[in-house]
Design an enzyme around this catalytic site. Sequence first.
Site, mmCIF file in Angstrom:
data_model
loop_
_atom_site.group_PDB
_atom_site.id
_atom_site.type_symbol
_atom_site.label_atom_id
_atom_site.label_comp_id
_atom_site.label_asym_id
_atom_site.label_seq_id
_atom_site.Cartn_x
_atom_site.Cartn_y
_atom_site.Cartn_z
ATOM 1 N N GLU A 124 -3.707 9.458 -0.616
ATOM 2 C CA GLU A 124 -2.948 10.235 0.369
ATOM 3 C C GLU A 124 -1.966 11.186 -0.293
ATOM 4 O OE1 GLU A 124 -1.557 8.189 3.792
ATOM 5 O OE2 GLU A 124 -3.137 6.703 3.685
ATOM 6 N N ASP A 150 4.317 0.255 4.190
ATOM 7 C CA ASP A 150 3.085 -0.276 4.781
ATOM 8 C C ASP A 150 2.535 -1.297 3.799
ATOM 9 O OD1 ASP A 150 0.726 -0.941 5.944
ATOM 10 O OD2 ASP A 150 -0.179 1.058 5.872
ATOM 11 N N GLU A 152 5.263 -2.113 8.104
ATOM 12 C CA GLU A 152 3.953 -2.107 8.780
ATOM 13 C C GLU A 152 3.072 -3.200 8.177
ATOM 14 O OE1 GLU A 152 2.246 1.812 8.696
ATOM 15 O OE2 GLU A 152 0.194 1.057 8.760
ATOM 16 N N ARG A 158 -5.560 8.941 8.659
ATOM 17 C CA ARG A 158 -6.275 7.942 7.859
ATOM 18 C C ARG A 158 -6.186 8.354 6.396
ATOM 19 N NH1 ARG A 158 -8.684 3.835 10.996
ATOM 20 N NH2 ARG A 158 -8.218 2.819 9.015
ATOM 21 N N SER A 159 -6.553 7.419 5.519
ATOM 22 C CA SER A 159 -6.499 7.763 4.090
ATOM 23 C C SER A 159 -7.606 8.756 3.726
ATOM 24 C CB SER A 159 -6.575 6.501 3.237
ATOM 25 O OG SER A 159 -7.671 5.711 3.629
ATOM 26 N N LYS A 218 -3.894 5.331 15.511
ATOM 27 C CA LYS A 218 -4.929 6.072 14.790
ATOM 28 C C LYS A 218 -6.099 6.244 15.747
ATOM 29 C CE LYS A 218 -4.141 3.973 10.219
ATOM 30 N NZ LYS A 218 -4.498 2.752 9.445
ATOM 31 N N LYS A 264 2.923 9.821 10.513
ATOM 32 C CA LYS A 264 2.651 9.343 9.157
ATOM 33 C C LYS A 264 1.307 9.932 8.735
ATOM 34 C CE LYS A 264 1.221 5.042 6.991
ATOM 35 N NZ LYS A 264 0.557 3.793 7.332
ATOM 36 N N GLN A 298 0.779 -1.248 0.000
ATOM 37 C CA GLN A 298 0.000 0.000 0.000
ATOM 38 C C GLN A 298 0.811 1.299 0.000
ATOM 39 O OE1 GLN A 298 -3.719 0.321 2.562
ATOM 40 N NE2 GLN A 298 -2.355 1.720 3.630
HETATM 41 C C1 2PG Z 1 -2.910 2.803 6.869
HETATM 42 C C2 2PG Z 1 -3.792 3.991 6.626
HETATM 43 C C3 2PG Z 1 -3.058 5.249 6.343
HETATM 44 P P1 2PG Z 1 -6.299 3.669 6.004
HETATM 45 O O1 2PG Z 1 -3.190 1.679 6.429
HETATM 46 O O2 2PG Z 1 -1.919 2.929 7.580
HETATM 47 O O3 2PG Z 1 -2.076 5.073 5.346
HETATM 48 O O4 2PG Z 1 -4.739 3.721 5.629
HETATM 49 O O5 2PG Z 1 -6.639 4.940 6.670
HETATM 50 O O6 2PG Z 1 -7.005 3.476 4.679
HETATM 51 O O7 2PG Z 1 -6.464 2.489 6.913
HETATM 52 MG MG MG Z 2 -1.481 0.730 7.632
#
Ligand code: 2PG
Ligand code: MG
Length: 442
Positions: free
Chosen positions: A207, A244, A287, A368-369, A339, A390, A164
């Site tokens: 992102e 990640d 990650e 978050r994305s 998060k 991040k 990702q």
């Molecule tokens: C992640 C996040 C941010 P998402 O996987 O770390 O990059 O993505 O908010 O879509 O979970």
């Molecule tokens: Mg992640």
Amino acid sequence: MKRVIRCVRALEILDSRGNPTLAAEVELSGGVAATAKVPSGASTGRHEALELRDGDPGRYAGKGVRKAVRNVEEVIGPALAGTDPEDQAAVDGRMIELDGTPGKSRLGANAILGVSCAVARAAAMARGVPLWRHLAGDRGASLPVPMVNILSGGLHAGRQFEFQDFLAAPYGFDTYSESLCAACAIHRAAKELLDERGCVLTGVADEGGWGPRLPANETALEVLTAAIERAGFRPGEQVVIAIDAASSHFYVDGRYYLRSEERWVSRGEMIDLLAGWAERFPVFSIEDGLAEDDWEGWERLTRRLGNRLQLLGDDLFVTNPGRLERGIRSGVANAVLVKMNQIGTLTETFQVIDRASEAGYRAVISARSGETEDDFLADLAVASGAGQIKVGSVTRSSRLSKYNRLLEIEQRSDLPYFRLMVPRQPADPQAHGTRLTSGAKL
Ligand code: 2PG
Ligand code: MG
């Protein structure tokens, strides 16, 4: 004059993907008012707290948050009226109690988090101190090293490749602002390299990173390493790479499906793949290298790579104190991605950060994305002293609001820049660097 919470309101707004999200506003007696806006993930972990959506297909494809808004105004607001905004634990505890479910599924983690953050902000305003100082308490605040998204795949970029995020962490600089400047140069160099090599750029990802079509996942590492060099920096010494994998999202029936490479990878092969990358590229952090419920695989991964890499649990830990505890007890991972909306309150978020630090785990504060222009996260990263943040790439206002707030904090304070300790990178001359500038073909 001691202020109390007078009223709490909420509003349905839009996030960076054009999906509804919630903004909460908290007003204190004496007229102080503050707002907080809640983010939303796409590659969400199965064990995250619930983001309450309306499910009405006639509005925003079912993603409206009017129920969550109502929960703020009709349930949470009245219950918090008269409460001390400086007692965050009591405010959050009251909301957890009102919800009464383990995953915050009655009121919604989006409703609860919006209020939790708005209360903190209002309390900071009432005290007349910056938010980071209010949040920090006894913690040693510092400016974090940014982990900046350069290339995106997976669910954030139309699955052009499976891993990702490929991120640059400019850690070998004296200040946060120099690191950010380096990240921008790397972002630009990556675009040049992709253009030169005739790579199909499918646009900017969720992102703000580049979302190219690449022949293989490893090509992203080649491009990123070459971009670090082209920008004039020494890979490994000044700038390291974070990945990640978000591997739960290409985990099918016990194996990992690399569709772009037309192959399946077993758990053992995945560990070998990651170990091989860490040998040949200046990788510092991985990650979600394995799927979110593969505790046994994670133990193996940690035994194999934990002494030389930061192994970061996102979907694995979902900022959940219970899951982090299980990880600490069983020697799984050595860092936790934080998060706030995965758990739903500021108090529980700090519980995870503090427990991680006590156990010798690192914490990385993450957006978050799906984001908004809210910059709360910058203050959280500084206050926690976690040392790494991040929040995506260096484009798009939803990302820049956080980077810019950190610039502001840097300028207005004399806080230290976090010294990130990175294990020595492999000395193999065939490894990263030379080989790559001479042009791995895309
Ligand atoms: C992640 C996040 C941010 P998402 O996987 O770390 O990059 O993505 O908010 O879509 O979970
Ligand atoms: Mg992640």
